[in-house]
Design a protein around this motif. Structure first.
Motif, PDB file in Angstrom:
ATOM      1  N   ASP A 174      -0.740   2.728   7.973  1.00 39.47           N
ATOM      2  CA  ASP A 174      -0.513   2.164   6.639  1.00 39.47           C
ATOM      3  C   ASP A 174      -1.567   1.145   6.232  1.00 39.47           C
ATOM      4  N   GLU A 176      -3.795   6.487  -5.480  1.00 39.04           N
ATOM      5  CA  GLU A 176      -2.661   6.873  -4.640  1.00 39.04           C
ATOM      6  C   GLU A 176      -2.058   5.661  -3.941  1.00 39.04           C
ATOM      7  N   SER A 177      -2.909   4.790  -3.452  1.00 34.34           N
ATOM      8  CA  SER A 177      -2.432   3.596  -2.753  1.00 34.34           C
ATOM      9  C   SER A 177      -1.641   2.692  -3.689  1.00 34.34           C
ATOM     10  N   ARG A 178      -2.174   2.494  -4.879  1.00 33.99           N
ATOM     11  CA  ARG A 178      -1.481   1.624  -5.834  1.00 33.99           C
ATOM     12  C   ARG A 178      -0.166   2.242  -6.295  1.00 33.99           C
ATOM     13  N   SER A 179      -0.148   3.541  -6.449  1.00 36.09           N
ATOM     14  CA  SER A 179       1.088   4.210  -6.845  1.00 36.09           C
ATOM     15  C   SER A 179       2.177   3.994  -5.796  1.00 36.09           C
ATOM     16  N   ARG A 180       1.816   4.103  -4.535  1.00 32.84           N
ATOM     17  CA  ARG A 180       2.786   3.923  -3.456  1.00 32.84           C
ATOM     18  C   ARG A 180       3.293   2.489  -3.377  1.00 32.84           C
ATOM     19  N   LEU A 181       2.452   1.536  -3.795  1.00 30.21           N
ATOM     20  CA  LEU A 181       2.841   0.127  -3.765  1.00 30.21           C
ATOM     21  C   LEU A 181       3.398  -0.346  -5.110  1.00 30.21           C
ATOM     22  N   ASN A 182       3.568   0.581  -6.042  1.00 31.34           N
ATOM     23  CA  ASN A 182       4.076   0.256  -7.383  1.00 31.34           C
ATOM     24  C   ASN A 182       3.184  -0.743  -8.106  1.00 31.34           C
ATOM     25  N   LEU A 212      -3.388   1.906   3.128  1.00 33.20           N
ATOM     26  CA  LEU A 212      -2.609   1.738   1.906  1.00 33.20           C
ATOM     27  C   LEU A 212      -2.963   0.425   1.224  1.00 33.20           C
ATOM     28  N   LEU A 269      -6.481   7.949   1.568  1.00 37.91           N
ATOM     29  CA  LEU A 269      -5.863   7.676   0.278  1.00 37.91           C
ATOM     30  C   LEU A 269      -6.869   7.110  -0.712  1.00 37.91           C
TER      31      LEU A 269
END
Length: 353
Positions: free
Chosen positions: A239, A160-166, A242, A156
């Motif tokens: 994860d 992408e990681s920040r997007s998944r963690l909002n 992430l 990732l």
């Protein structure tokens, strides 16, 4: 032994020792596990101890003394059977500070009984000598902590990681990762983050608290700031990337430490580090990849965090330096170094291939 299934340190070490042709068997953590391991593996040449806590510490003072005596008796039997004892010292005392005087007394006996002691750094070697009264410097060998390159997924991107963690791509993000215990200083980390008072900063705390008291304390503190993201659970291996890849810097706010797997984990993910000048950390990070602070300075952690935020243009370079250092600590090299130690004490032993 003892083997902790969730610990990649032992998995990677076992795999690479076996790759050298060694017949390595896993041992348990019960009261008689040391002797049982030898009985189940007749012809064993050596036993390699790691964490002593399950062999020494009980749920009362009497049980702790009893467990410790039984452990020492088992080690004496091993010596009578000409079985060598190797001990990797990961910490000088148990993490919960239970019956530490008793533990220190019996740990010194283990150190005297051991044929070889392994430390992860020069400072760890010095601390082990002082803590356990090891007069023979040659008994302690320095074997660095291995890296985690290739063990965890790392596909990732930061975005992408920040997007998944909002998380916003513009936030400066601090990360605490790993099991949460009192000595790891997470409460002080939250206090320092709140003191920063930066609306564009985020703090991620990802890991499982050791007990409900710690969990409740952290949750209460974190409620004071909406920029703190709590993920208070065991993080699945897939994860981990992430959280690591979402972070700008990894924070190790420890009050006390001898050696740290989380440090090597952060380095393996190219993270710059914030950490106290304690234990192995200054030995490992000699290349400018860390914002160090004095653990005796009440504002040391706060100032290190503040400095990291004003050093954004250096972070990539710091992380790259740490990654290069981590690459040098390959498990294949570490296994070969440990194998040589086995050979030094077992002069007639040769691997099977």
């Amino acid at each position: 032994m003892p083997i902790y299934e969730s610990n990649p340190y032992q998995k990677l070490l076992l795999h690479n020792l076996k790759a050298l042709g060694l017949d390595v068997q896993e041992g348990g953590s019960g009261v008689f596990s040391i002797l049982r391991s030898v009985i189940c593996n007749l012809g064993a040449d050596a036993i390699h101890l790691h964490w002593l806590t399950p062999f020494l510490i009980g749920n009362s003072k009497i049980r702790t003394i009893a467990k410790s005596i039984l452990t020492i008796l088992q080690l004496i039997i091993l010596q009578l059977l000409k079985i060598k004892i190797v001990w990797t010292v990961h910490n000088l005392k148990n993490h919960e500070n239970r019956f530490t005087n008793i533990e220190r007394f019996f740990s010194r006996i283990v150190a005297k009984r051991a044929d070889a002691i392994l430390a992860h750094s020069e400072s760890a070697k010095r601390d082990i000598r002082n803590a356990f009264d090891v007069d023979d410097q040659e008994k302690i060998a320095i074997i660095p902590h291995g890296n985690y390159l290739g063990y965890y997924k790392n596909t990732l991107t930061k975005e992408e990681s920040r997007s998944r963690l909002n998380l916003s791509p513009h936030n400066f993000t601090f990360l605490y990762f790993g099991k949460i215990r009192d000595y790891k200083g997470v409460q002080e980390l939250i206090d320092s983050f709140i003191k920063l008072n930066k609306s564009d900063a985020k703090l991620i705390i990802a890991g499982k608290p050791n007990n409900n008291e710690i969990s409740n304390s952290i949750t209460y503190k974190a409620r004071q700031n909406k920029n703190i993201l709590l993920v208070l659970q065991l993080i699945p291996e897939d994860d981990i990337q992430l959280f690591m890849n979402a972070a700008d810097v990894a924070v190790l706010p420890y009050r006390d430490v001898l050696t740290s797997g989380t440090l090597m984990l952060g380095m393996s993910f190219r993270k710059p580090i914030i950490a106290p000048r304690l234990g192995c950390i200054p030995d490992v990070l000699k290349n400018g990849g860390c914002f160090f602070y004095d653990p005796e300075d009440a504002d040391g952690l706060f100032r290190a965090m503040k400095l990291s935020m004003t050093s954004k243009h250096h972070l990539q370079n710091m992380g790259d330096r740490n990654f290069i250092l981590a690459q040098k600590n390959s498990w294949s090299l570490i296994a070969r170094s440990i194998f040589k130690i086995y050979q030094n004490h077992l002069s007639d032993y040769t691997p099977s291939n």
